[in-house]
Design an enzyme around this catalytic site. Structure first.
Site, PDB file in Angstrom:
ATOM      1  N   LYS A 106       6.643  50.416   8.652  1.00 57.54           N
ATOM      2  CA  LYS A 106       7.321  50.326   7.377  1.00 57.54           C
ATOM      3  C   LYS A 106       6.223  50.067   6.376  1.00 57.54           C
ATOM      4  O   LYS A 106       6.354  50.443   5.018  1.00 57.54           O
ATOM      5  CB  LYS A 106       8.344  49.164   7.305  1.00 57.54           C
ATOM      6  CG  LYS A 106       7.853  47.829   7.899  1.00 57.54           C
ATOM      7  CD  LYS A 106       8.214  47.682   9.415  1.00 57.54           C
ATOM      8  CE  LYS A 106       7.260  46.519  10.046  1.00 57.54           C
ATOM      9  NZ  LYS A 106       8.204  46.125  11.331  1.00 57.54           N
ATOM     10  N   GLU A 130      13.217  56.211  11.281  1.00 58.05           N
ATOM     11  CA  GLU A 130      14.345  55.238  11.406  1.00 58.05           C
ATOM     12  C   GLU A 130      13.719  54.041  11.934  1.00 58.05           C
ATOM     13  O   GLU A 130      14.550  53.010  11.551  1.00 58.05           O
ATOM     14  CB  GLU A 130      15.250  56.030  12.354  1.00 58.05           C
ATOM     15  CG  GLU A 130      16.620  55.192  12.675  1.00 58.05           C
ATOM     16  CD  GLU A 130      17.290  55.068  11.412  1.00 58.05           C
ATOM     17  OE1 GLU A 130      17.829  56.097  10.850  1.00 58.05           O
ATOM     18  OE2 GLU A 130      17.512  54.164  10.596  1.00 58.05           O
ATOM     19  N   GLY A 135      14.914  48.239  12.937  1.00 58.00           N
ATOM     20  CA  GLY A 135      14.832  48.727  14.359  1.00 58.00           C
ATOM     21  C   GLY A 135      15.873  49.700  14.902  1.00 58.00           C
ATOM     22  O   GLY A 135      15.949  51.123  14.297  1.00 58.00           O
ATOM     23  N   GLY A 187       7.675  39.703  21.498  1.00 54.79           N
ATOM     24  CA  GLY A 187       7.516  41.074  20.701  1.00 54.79           C
ATOM     25  C   GLY A 187       8.130  41.436  19.522  1.00 54.79           C
ATOM     26  O   GLY A 187       8.320  42.441  18.967  1.00 54.79           O
ATOM     27  N   GLU A 190       4.668  40.970  14.017  1.00 53.12           N
ATOM     28  CA  GLU A 190       3.552  41.899  13.528  1.00 53.12           C
ATOM     29  C   GLU A 190       2.184  41.668  14.256  1.00 53.12           C
ATOM     30  O   GLU A 190       2.243  40.183  14.595  1.00 53.12           O
ATOM     31  CB  GLU A 190       3.597  42.209  12.097  1.00 53.12           C
ATOM     32  CG  GLU A 190       4.684  42.725  11.280  1.00 53.12           C
ATOM     33  CD  GLU A 190       5.149  44.066  11.991  1.00 53.12           C
ATOM     34  OE1 GLU A 190       4.336  45.073  11.955  1.00 53.12           O
ATOM     35  OE2 GLU A 190       6.305  44.251  12.481  1.00 53.12           O
ATOM     36  N   LYS A 205      10.236  46.639   4.137  1.00 51.79           N
ATOM     37  CA  LYS A 205      11.362  47.326   4.299  1.00 51.79           C
ATOM     38  C   LYS A 205      12.352  47.522   3.339  1.00 51.79           C
ATOM     39  O   LYS A 205      13.093  48.680   2.951  1.00 51.79           O
ATOM     40  CB  LYS A 205      12.152  46.474   5.495  1.00 51.79           C
ATOM     41  CG  LYS A 205      11.500  46.420   6.774  1.00 51.79           C
ATOM     42  CD  LYS A 205      12.330  45.468   7.865  1.00 51.79           C
ATOM     43  CE  LYS A 205      11.067  45.496   9.141  1.00 51.79           C
ATOM     44  NZ  LYS A 205      11.328  44.338   9.825  1.00 51.79           N
TER      45      LYS A 205
HETATM   46  P1  NAP Z   1       0.737  46.474  18.511  1.00 52.26           P
HETATM   47  O1  NAP Z   1       1.414  46.005  19.855  1.00 52.26           O
HETATM   48  O2  NAP Z   1      -0.280  45.869  17.776  1.00 52.26           O
HETATM   49  O3  NAP Z   1       0.349  48.064  19.104  1.00 52.26           O
HETATM   50  C1  NAP Z   1      -0.630  48.580  18.222  1.00 52.26           C
HETATM   51  C2  NAP Z   1      -1.065  49.657  19.174  1.00 52.26           C
HETATM   52  O4  NAP Z   1      -1.839  50.579  18.351  1.00 52.26           O
HETATM   53  C3  NAP Z   1      -2.119  49.443  20.302  1.00 52.26           C
HETATM   54  O5  NAP Z   1      -1.539  49.885  21.559  1.00 52.26           O
HETATM   55  C4  NAP Z   1      -3.378  49.414  19.935  1.00 52.26           C
HETATM   56  O6  NAP Z   1      -4.252  49.958  20.804  1.00 52.26           O
HETATM   57  C5  NAP Z   1      -3.132  50.816  19.013  1.00 52.26           C
HETATM   58  N1  NAP Z   1      -4.257  51.163  17.988  1.00 52.26           N
HETATM   59  C6  NAP Z   1      -4.795  50.288  17.129  1.00 52.26           C
HETATM   60  N2  NAP Z   1      -5.583  51.033  16.142  1.00 52.26           N
HETATM   61  C7  NAP Z   1      -5.865  52.218  16.783  1.00 52.26           C
HETATM   62  C8  NAP Z   1      -6.557  53.465  16.558  1.00 52.26           C
HETATM   63  N3  NAP Z   1      -7.259  53.521  15.516  1.00 52.26           N
HETATM   64  N4  NAP Z   1      -6.278  54.520  17.330  1.00 52.26           N
HETATM   65  C9  NAP Z   1      -5.527  54.441  18.420  1.00 52.26           C
HETATM   66  N5  NAP Z   1      -4.633  53.471  18.613  1.00 52.26           N
HETATM   67  C10 NAP Z   1      -4.789  52.114  17.819  1.00 52.26           C
HETATM   68  O7  NAP Z   1       1.973  46.980  17.511  1.00 52.26           O
HETATM   69  P2  NAP Z   1       3.571  47.009  17.567  1.00 52.26           P
HETATM   70  O8  NAP Z   1       4.110  45.851  17.515  1.00 52.26           O
HETATM   71  O9  NAP Z   1       3.739  47.936  18.834  1.00 52.26           O
HETATM   72  O10 NAP Z   1       3.888  47.750  16.100  1.00 52.26           O
HETATM   73  C11 NAP Z   1       3.669  49.133  16.027  1.00 52.26           C
HETATM   74  C12 NAP Z   1       4.122  49.795  14.793  1.00 52.26           C
HETATM   75  O11 NAP Z   1       5.667  49.596  14.912  1.00 52.26           O
HETATM   76  C13 NAP Z   1       3.949  48.951  13.435  1.00 52.26           C
HETATM   77  O12 NAP Z   1       3.872  49.927  12.462  1.00 52.26           O
HETATM   78  C14 NAP Z   1       5.084  47.824  13.325  1.00 52.26           C
HETATM   79  O13 NAP Z   1       5.143  47.403  12.065  1.00 52.26           O
HETATM   80  C15 NAP Z   1       6.224  48.684  13.970  1.00 52.26           C
HETATM   81  N6  NAP Z   1       7.292  47.993  14.358  1.00 52.26           N
HETATM   82  C16 NAP Z   1       7.251  47.026  15.165  1.00 52.26           C
HETATM   83  C17 NAP Z   1       8.483  46.441  15.796  1.00 52.26           C
HETATM   84  C18 NAP Z   1       8.378  45.309  16.682  1.00 52.26           C
HETATM   85  O14 NAP Z   1       9.436  44.860  16.886  1.00 52.26           O
HETATM   86  N7  NAP Z   1       7.086  45.094  17.431  1.00 52.26           N
HETATM   87  C19 NAP Z   1       9.698  46.819  15.304  1.00 52.26           C
HETATM   88  C20 NAP Z   1       9.960  47.937  14.261  1.00 52.26           C
HETATM   89  C21 NAP Z   1       8.452  48.569  13.880  1.00 52.26           C
HETATM   90  P3  NAP Z   1      -4.761  48.691  21.796  1.00 52.26           P
HETATM   91  O15 NAP Z   1      -3.451  48.541  22.666  1.00 52.26           O
HETATM   92  O16 NAP Z   1      -5.752  49.512  22.703  1.00 52.26           O
HETATM   93  O17 NAP Z   1      -5.273  47.464  21.394  1.00 52.26           O
HETATM   94  N1  HSE Z   2       7.940  41.986  12.672  1.00 55.69           N
HETATM   95  C1  HSE Z   2       9.256  42.749  12.532  1.00 55.69           C
HETATM   96  C2  HSE Z   2      10.354  41.796  12.586  1.00 55.69           C
HETATM   97  C3  HSE Z   2       9.632  43.760  13.651  1.00 55.69           C
HETATM   98  O1  HSE Z   2       9.986  40.578  12.846  1.00 55.69           O
HETATM   99  O2  HSE Z   2      11.336  42.167  12.160  1.00 55.69           O
HETATM  100  C4  HSE Z   2      10.662  44.714  13.278  1.00 55.69           C
HETATM  101  O3  HSE Z   2      10.412  45.480  11.972  1.00 55.69           O
END
Ligand code: NAP
Ligand code: HSE
Length: 376
Positions: A106, A130, A135, A187, A190, A205
Site C-alpha cells: 500500500k 487487492e 488484507g 505478523g 509492518e 490505505k
Molecule cells: P517482511 O516480513 O519484512 O518481508 C519482506 C521480504 O522481502 C523478505 O523476505 C525480504 O527478504 C524481502 N526483501 C526485502 N528487500 C528485498 C530485495 N531488495 N530483493 C528481494 N527481496 C527483498 O514484510 P511483510 O510483512 O511480508 O510485508 C510485505 C508487503 O506486504 C509489504 O508491502 C506490506 O505492507 C504488505 N502487507 C503486509 C501485511 C501483513 O499483515 N504483514 C498485510 C497486507 C500487506 P529476507 O527474508 O531475505 O529478509
Molecule cells: N501492518 C498492517 C496492519 C498490515 O497492521 O494492518 C495489513 O495491511
C-alpha cells in the site's frame, strides 16, 4: 505465451512465505480455477541464508530479483517486499517488460499509484493490488468493479490491525510495548512498526481507497494523520467507562473540489462495528449514491489473509492471460453434490420461541480443506 505461465515471487517474509506455500500446495485448485498451468520460476529474497518456513525447498531462491523479472518465461510478478525503494524499481521494471504485477504494497500504491497505473496502461500490463488495503476483505474489487457504476461519496473504517491489537491489549491491561510486541509476533505489523502506530499505514490505505472511490490522484503525504503511540492506559480505561473504545479510524468524504480525509484515534461507541475488532479485523463503511451504505469486515492483517487476496488476484490474472476471464470456471469445475444435509436442524432453539432456530455464526467455520474440495 506458452500455455504454462511463469510466476516470480519477490519477498518471502510474513506475506511472501504464505503466498509461496499456497503456490506450492494449492496448485491443483489454482490451476483449475484459472484454466492455466503455472510454474514458480523463482523467489527473490535479500538473505539466502535466512531460514524459511518448512516445505518451501522445491522453490528456487535468488538474491537477484532483476534477473528473475527479466527471465523471458516470466508472465506474472508478485511483489511482497514492501517499501518504496527496491519495490518501486522492481515493479516498474516488471511493468516496463509487460509482466502482470500483483502487489500487497500500500505504501507503494499510496505514493506512486497514479504513475504505476499509467505505466501499466501504456505497457498493456495488468496491475492488481487487492491485498494492499484490508488484507482479505475485497474492498478494492468493491470500489473498482462492483461500485464502478455508482458515485461514492464517503468511506471510513478501521484499517490497521496492529493499532487495533495494541489498543485492545491495552484495554485488557497490557503495557504499550508489550502490546506492540504481541502484534509483531502475530505478523500484523509492518517491518518498521512506526508506520502502523503513527498512522502512516492507515493513511496509505486511505489514499489508495480514495484513488479508487473518488477518482482522485491522492497520495498519502497529503493526508493528515495522528497515531496511537501517545495514548495512555488511563485514557483507554476512561473511554471504556463512558461506553466507548478508542480506535484508529481513517475517514474520507468527497467534496466538490476535492475531499476531506484524516486518520486519527477516535472514540467509538462500544456497540459500533468499528469497535468490534480486537486485532487483525478491519471494518470499512462505504457510502454510495445509489447503493447506499455498505459495510465490509474481516481479516485485514497477517500472512494468511493477505495471501488469500494475492492468490485471488493471481487467479484473476491467470484467467486474463489465458483469455478466459469471463468463462464460468467455477460452474464447470463443480462436483455433483452427493447429499444435501439439512442445515438449520443443527441449530439450538430458544426456549421462548422454539419454532425458530437461533443463528450461530460458528456453523460457518467449515474446514478449509472442505471448501477446496467443493471445486475439485
Ligand atoms: P517482511 O516480513 O519484512 O518481508 C519482506 C521480504 O522481502 C523478505 O523476505 C525480504 O527478504 C524481502 N526483501 C526485502 N528487500 C528485498 C530485495 N531488495 N530483493 C528481494 N527481496 C527483498 O514484510 P511483510 O510483512 O511480508 O510485508 C510485505 C508487503 O506486504 C509489504 O508491502 C506490506 O505492507 C504488505 N502487507 C503486509 C501485511 C501483513 O499483515 N504483514 C498485510 C497486507 C500487506 P529476507 O527474508 O531475505 O529478509
Ligand atoms: N501492518 C498492517 C496492519 C498490515 O497492521 O494492518 C495489513 O495491511
Amino acid at each position: 505465451m506458452d500455455c504454462t505461465a511463469g510466476v516470480a515471487l519477490l519477498g518471502c517474509g510474513t506475506v511472501g512465505a504464505h503466498v509461496a506455500q499456497r503456490l506450492l500446495h494449492d496448485r491443483d485448485a489454482i490451476e483449475r480455477r484459472s484454466g492455466i498451468r503455472y510454474q514458480v520460476r523463482g523467489v527473490a529474497v535479500r538473505d539466502l541464508l535466512k531460514p524459511r518456513p518448512e516445505g518451501l525447498d522445491a522453490l528456487s531462491f535468488t538474491r537477484d530479483a532483476r534477473a528473475l523479472i527479466d527471465d523471458p518465461a516470466i508472465d506474472v510478478v508478485i511483489e511482497c517486499i514492501g517499501g518504496t525503494t527496491d519495490a518501486m524499481e522492481l515493479v516498474e521494471r516488471a511493468l516496463e517488460r509487460g509482466r502482470a504485477v500483483i502487489t500487497a504494497n500500500k505504501d507503494l500504491l499510496a505514493t506512486h499509484g497514479p504513475r504505476l497505473r499509467a505505466l501499466a496502461a501504456v505497457r498493456g500490463a495488468s496491475l492488481r493490488y487487492e491485498a494492499a488495503a484490508c488484507g482479505a476483505i475485497p474492498v478494492i474489487r468493491l470500489l473498482d468493479d462492483a461500485l464502478a457504476g455508482d458515485e461514492i461519496s464517503a468511506l471510513a473504517g478501521v484499517v490497521n490491525g496492529t493499532c487495533t491489537a495494541i489498543l485492545s491489549a491495552m484495554e485488557s491491561g497490557a503495557d504499550y510495548d508489550e502490546a506492540l510486541a504481541g502484534a509483531q509476533a502475530r505478523g500484523y505489523a509492518e517491518a518498521d512498526p512506526s508506520s502502523d502506530v503513527d498512522g502512516d499505514d492507515a493513511a496509505h490505505k486511505l489514499a489508495l481507497l480514495m484513488q479508487l472511490a473518488f477518482g482522485l490522484a491522492v497520495i498519502s503525504p497529503r493526508i493528515r494523520r495522528s497515531g496511537i503511540a501517545q495514548i495512555a492506559k488511563r485514557e483507554i480505561a476512561r473511554a471504556r467507562m463512558l461506553g466507548y473504545r478508542i480506535r484508529l479510524v481513517a475517514a474520507a468524504v468527497r467534496q466538490r473540489d476535492g475531499a476531506r480525509a484524516e486518520v486519527a484515534p477516535v472514540l467509538v461507541r462500544a456497540e459500533h462495528p468499528f469497535a468490534q475488532g480486537a486485532g487483525p479485523e478491519n471494518v470499512v463503511r462505504v457510502v454510495a449514491r445509489d447503493a447506499g451504505a455498505l459495510v465490509l469486515s474481516g481479516n485485514g492483517a497477517g500472512g494468511a489473509p493477505t495471501a488469500s487476496a494475492i492468490l485471488g488476484d493471481l487467479v484473476t490474472t491467470l484467467r486474463t492471460l489465458r483469455g478466459r476471464h469471463d468463462s464460468p470456471q467455477r460452474t464447470q469445475a463443480l462436483n455433483a453434490a452427493l447429499e444435501i444435509a439439512p442445515f438449520f436442524a443443527e441449530l439450538a432453539r430458544h426456549p421462548e420461541l422454539p419454532r425458530f432456530p437461533v443463528w450461530d455464526d460458528t456453523l460457518l467455520n467449515a474446514p478449509v480443506s472442505l471448501a477446496s474440495q467443493a471445486y475439485s
